[in-house]
Design a protein around this motif. Structure first.
Motif, PDB file in Angstrom:
ATOM      1  N   PHE A  93     -63.440  18.179  15.732  1.00  0.00           N
ATOM      2  CA  PHE A  93     -62.776  19.332  16.012  1.00  0.00           C
ATOM      3  C   PHE A  93     -61.562  19.126  16.837  1.00  0.00           C
ATOM      4  N   ALA A  94     -61.686  18.235  17.667  1.00  0.00           N
ATOM      5  CA  ALA A  94     -60.236  17.828  18.306  1.00  0.00           C
ATOM      6  C   ALA A  94     -59.282  17.339  17.251  1.00  0.00           C
ATOM      7  N   ASP A  95     -59.478  16.559  16.210  1.00  0.00           N
ATOM      8  CA  ASP A  95     -58.481  15.914  15.200  1.00  0.00           C
ATOM      9  C   ASP A  95     -58.134  17.126  14.506  1.00  0.00           C
ATOM     10  N   MET A  96     -58.960  17.890  13.973  1.00  0.00           N
ATOM     11  CA  MET A  96     -58.453  18.954  13.307  1.00  0.00           C
ATOM     12  C   MET A  96     -57.567  20.024  14.004  1.00  0.00           C
ATOM     13  N   THR A  97     -57.617  20.155  15.452  1.00  0.00           N
ATOM     14  CA  THR A  97     -57.002  21.020  16.179  1.00  0.00           C
ATOM     15  C   THR A  97     -55.548  20.461  16.407  1.00  0.00           C
ATOM     16  N   ARG A  98     -55.510  19.218  16.540  1.00  0.00           N
ATOM     17  CA  ARG A  98     -54.428  18.196  16.597  1.00  0.00           C
ATOM     18  C   ARG A  98     -53.421  18.424  15.341  1.00  0.00           C
ATOM     19  N   ALA A  99     -54.441  18.173  14.317  1.00  0.00           N
ATOM     20  CA  ALA A  99     -53.410  18.400  12.990  1.00  0.00           C
ATOM     21  C   ALA A  99     -52.695  19.695  12.998  1.00  0.00           C
ATOM     22  N   TYR A 100     -53.382  20.779  13.252  1.00  0.00           N
ATOM     23  CA  TYR A 100     -52.814  22.048  13.364  1.00  0.00           C
ATOM     24  C   TYR A 100     -51.604  22.119  14.243  1.00  0.00           C
ATOM     25  N   LEU A 101     -51.804  21.584  15.521  1.00  0.00           N
ATOM     26  CA  LEU A 101     -50.749  21.936  16.181  1.00  0.00           C
ATOM     27  C   LEU A 101     -49.427  21.179  16.073  1.00  0.00           C
ATOM     28  N   ALA A 107     -43.360  24.251  12.521  1.00  0.00           N
ATOM     29  CA  ALA A 107     -43.232  25.513  11.570  1.00  0.00           C
ATOM     30  C   ALA A 107     -42.501  26.615  12.829  1.00  0.00           C
ATOM     31  N   GLY A 108     -42.332  26.183  13.929  1.00  0.00           N
ATOM     32  CA  GLY A 108     -41.430  27.029  14.890  1.00  0.00           C
ATOM     33  C   GLY A 108     -42.594  27.752  15.679  1.00  0.00           C
ATOM     34  N   VAL A 109     -43.766  27.547  15.442  1.00  0.00           N
ATOM     35  CA  VAL A 109     -44.889  28.260  16.530  1.00  0.00           C
ATOM     36  C   VAL A 109     -44.619  27.675  17.958  1.00  0.00           C
ATOM     37  N   ARG A 110     -44.583  28.555  18.762  1.00  0.00           N
ATOM     38  CA  ARG A 110     -44.412  28.110  20.370  1.00  0.00           C
ATOM     39  C   ARG A 110     -45.301  28.850  21.121  1.00  0.00           C
ATOM     40  N   HIS A 111     -46.226  29.697  20.709  1.00  0.00           N
ATOM     41  CA  HIS A 111     -47.421  30.020  21.191  1.00  0.00           C
ATOM     42  C   HIS A 111     -48.463  30.643  20.117  1.00  0.00           C
ATOM     43  N   ALA A 112     -49.881  30.064  20.370  1.00  0.00           N
ATOM     44  CA  ALA A 112     -50.773  30.241  19.237  1.00  0.00           C
ATOM     45  C   ALA A 112     -51.905  30.727  19.793  1.00  0.00           C
ATOM     46  N   GLU A 113     -52.461  31.632  19.159  1.00  0.00           N
ATOM     47  CA  GLU A 113     -54.101  32.312  19.593  1.00  0.00           C
ATOM     48  C   GLU A 113     -54.826  32.102  18.675  1.00  0.00           C
ATOM     49  N   ILE A 114     -55.727  31.105  18.932  1.00  0.00           N
ATOM     50  CA  ILE A 114     -56.539  30.359  17.494  1.00  0.00           C
ATOM     51  C   ILE A 114     -58.018  30.808  17.910  1.00  0.00           C
ATOM     52  N   MET A 115     -58.300  31.390  16.506  1.00  0.00           N
ATOM     53  CA  MET A 115     -59.937  31.839  16.428  1.00  0.00           C
ATOM     54  C   MET A 115     -60.490  30.564  15.992  1.00  0.00           C
ATOM     55  N   MET A 116     -61.792  30.527  16.667  1.00  0.00           N
ATOM     56  CA  MET A 116     -62.710  29.530  16.272  1.00  0.00           C
ATOM     57  C   MET A 116     -64.089  30.330  15.866  1.00  0.00           C
ATOM     58  N   ASP A 117     -64.943  29.969  14.999  1.00  0.00           N
ATOM     59  CA  ASP A 117     -66.307  30.737  14.479  1.00  0.00           C
ATOM     60  C   ASP A 117     -67.454  29.859  15.082  1.00  0.00           C
ATOM     61  N   VAL A 138     -58.057  19.711  23.331  1.00  0.00           N
ATOM     62  CA  VAL A 138     -56.775  19.487  22.854  1.00  0.00           C
ATOM     63  C   VAL A 138     -55.795  20.671  23.082  1.00  0.00           C
ATOM     64  N   LEU A 139     -56.372  22.055  23.210  1.00  0.00           N
ATOM     65  CA  LEU A 139     -55.235  23.297  23.573  1.00  0.00           C
ATOM     66  C   LEU A 139     -55.017  23.105  25.180  1.00  0.00           C
ATOM     67  N   TYR A 146     -47.076  19.558  22.515  1.00  0.00           N
ATOM     68  CA  TYR A 146     -46.594  20.078  21.364  1.00  0.00           C
ATOM     69  C   TYR A 146     -45.577  21.149  21.570  1.00  0.00           C
ATOM     70  N   GLY A 147     -45.392  21.687  22.845  1.00  0.00           N
ATOM     71  CA  GLY A 147     -44.565  22.698  23.179  1.00  0.00           C
ATOM     72  C   GLY A 147     -44.985  24.062  22.929  1.00  0.00           C
ATOM     73  N   ILE A 148     -46.411  24.299  22.390  1.00  0.00           N
ATOM     74  CA  ILE A 148     -47.026  25.386  22.220  1.00  0.00           C
ATOM     75  C   ILE A 148     -48.190  25.819  23.220  1.00  0.00           C
ATOM     76  N   SER A 149     -47.933  27.068  23.797  1.00  0.00           N
ATOM     77  CA  SER A 149     -48.853  27.685  24.668  1.00  0.00           C
ATOM     78  C   SER A 149     -50.048  28.080  23.830  1.00  0.00           C
ATOM     79  N   THR A 150     -51.197  28.129  24.313  1.00  0.00           N
ATOM     80  CA  THR A 150     -52.278  28.239  23.345  1.00  0.00           C
ATOM     81  C   THR A 150     -53.319  29.231  23.965  1.00  0.00           C
ATOM     82  N   ILE A 151     -54.204  30.132  23.275  1.00  0.00           N
ATOM     83  CA  ILE A 151     -55.377  30.918  23.611  1.00  0.00           C
ATOM     84  C   ILE A 151     -56.412  30.911  22.882  1.00  0.00           C
TER      85      ILE A 151
END
Ligand code: ADE
Ligand code: ZN
Length: 353
Positions: A93-101, A107-117, A138-139, A146-151
């Motif tokens: 799960f951590a590796d998948m999250t790092r790859a996205y970030l 892509a210019g994303v500076r804040h991401a609100e990330i759903m998980m199931d 990772v979040l 990564y310069g991306i704040s996350t929720i």
């Protein structure tokens, strides 16, 4: 938007030409509609399968990629859930999250609100702690790294009974999982928001922010139910609101955010082609829309790809793009301080594709 400076001028000197040859920095945006399990790229699926000793039902990448032809939401969900079989450990799960970030930062994303199931992992026997900790660890450092704040958003599967969602939300709260919001996803038609009234009441009571998928394949009435019965602050997708002019007026008046996912809508056949997408009409109607990638590994692109393809089809103006970016920031669940930072960053730059 006051300082918005319009498009890049044509280069007039050698220096200008050299500067303009530098790849353009993408617009700073907030990504509000992203399923972390939908970021599993085919290469990572194979790498995780090998690491975990899992035999995949595909001979190789090409055979897997051939499956990415969808006829509707359910045909995608079948593959999306099947591919989750490779996610077994906290590390996965951590590796998948790092790859996205990493990709989202480009892509210019500076804040991401990330759903998980979580329910999709619990049903496969994966401990709740493994999936939550793997993503959340990772979040926790995403802004520094990564310069991306996350929720983190816990999304619940609407094709399962409400009791299952209530049980899992209870467990997330009991373990103090670092979630900021809940969402509702999976097969929409036949599973209206009204089925989850108690879940949303419980989440509200716990101080969580509220969003739900509605009006992706389901009718405009699902959007109305999500607002009136669940009390959501934001609607994920929401494109079917365009079938109901009274609802459009209500959404405009209340500035309800709609997290639109254009490439997803094309790939899941909610619209025939990108040229038929209602996004320009939604903008023209004054709706509070943002552009998001949904499940980028499955739908042909991240948020920058969505912007690029929209621009090529609709000739979106720099003003429209800046408005979409500003909408995404205003519509986020980030702190007012973080929003102000991101808006300052957006307003202080020239807009280029
Ligand atoms: N586009 C989508 N709609 C509903 N549920 C989903 N889960 C992942 N992607 C989804
Ligand atoms: Zn979605």
């Amino acid at each position: 938007m006051d300082n918005f400076s319009g498009g890049s001028p044509m280069p007039e000197t050698d220096t200008d030409a050299a500067v303009s040859a530098v790849p353009a920095k993408p617009l700073p945006v907030a990504e509000l509609h992203l399923h972390i399990e939908g970021t599993l790229q085919p290469e990572l699926i194979f790498a995780l399968a090998e690491r975990n000793g899992i035999a995949l039902p595909y001979s190789g990448l090409d055979e897997l990629r051939q499956k990415y032809e969808f006829t509707d939401l359910q045909s995608f969900l079948d593959l999306y859930y099947a591919n989750m079989a490779v996610l077994r450990t906290e590390q996965d799960f951590a590796d998948m999250t790092r790859a996205y970030l990493e990709r989202a930062a480009a892509a210019g994303v500076r804040h991401a609100e990330i759903m998980m199931d979580p329910q999709a992992h619990l049903s496969r026997g994966i401990p709740l702690e493994a999936c939550v900790k793997g993503v959340a660890s990772v979040l926790a450092t995403s802004e520094e790294e990564y310069g991306i704040s996350t929720i983190l958003i816990a999304a619940f599967l609407r094709d399962l009974p409400e009791d299952s969602a209530l049980e899992v939300l209870g467990r997330l709260l009991a373990m103090n999982a670092p979630i900021g919001a809940i969402g509702l996803d999976s097969a929409e038609v036949g599973n209206p928001p009204s089925k989850f009234e108690r879940l949303y009441a419980k989440a509200r009571e716990a101080g969580l922010r509220l969003t739900a998928h509605a009006g992706e394949e389901g009718s405009a009435s699902y959007i109305i139910e999500a607002l009136d019965i669940l009390g959501v602050e934001r609607i994920d997708h929401g494109i079917r609101c365009m079938d109901d002019p009274d609802l459009v007026e209500r959404l405009v008046d209340a500035r309800v955010p709609l997290t639109v996912c254009p490439l997803s809508n094309v790939r899941l056949r909610a619209v025939d082609t990108l040229a038929d997408h209602p996004l320009p009409a939604m903008l023209a109607a004054g709706l509070n829309v943002s552009v998001n990638s949904d499940d980028p590994a499955y739908f042909g692109g991240y948020v920058d790809d969505n912007f690029a393809q929209l621009t090529s089809v609709f000739d979106l103006s720099d003003f429209d793009k800046a408005r979409l970016a500003a909408n995404s920031i205003h519509s986020s669940f980030a702190s007012e301080e973080r929003k102000a930072e991101l808006l300052a960053e957006l307003n202080g730059r020239e807009v280029v594709d």
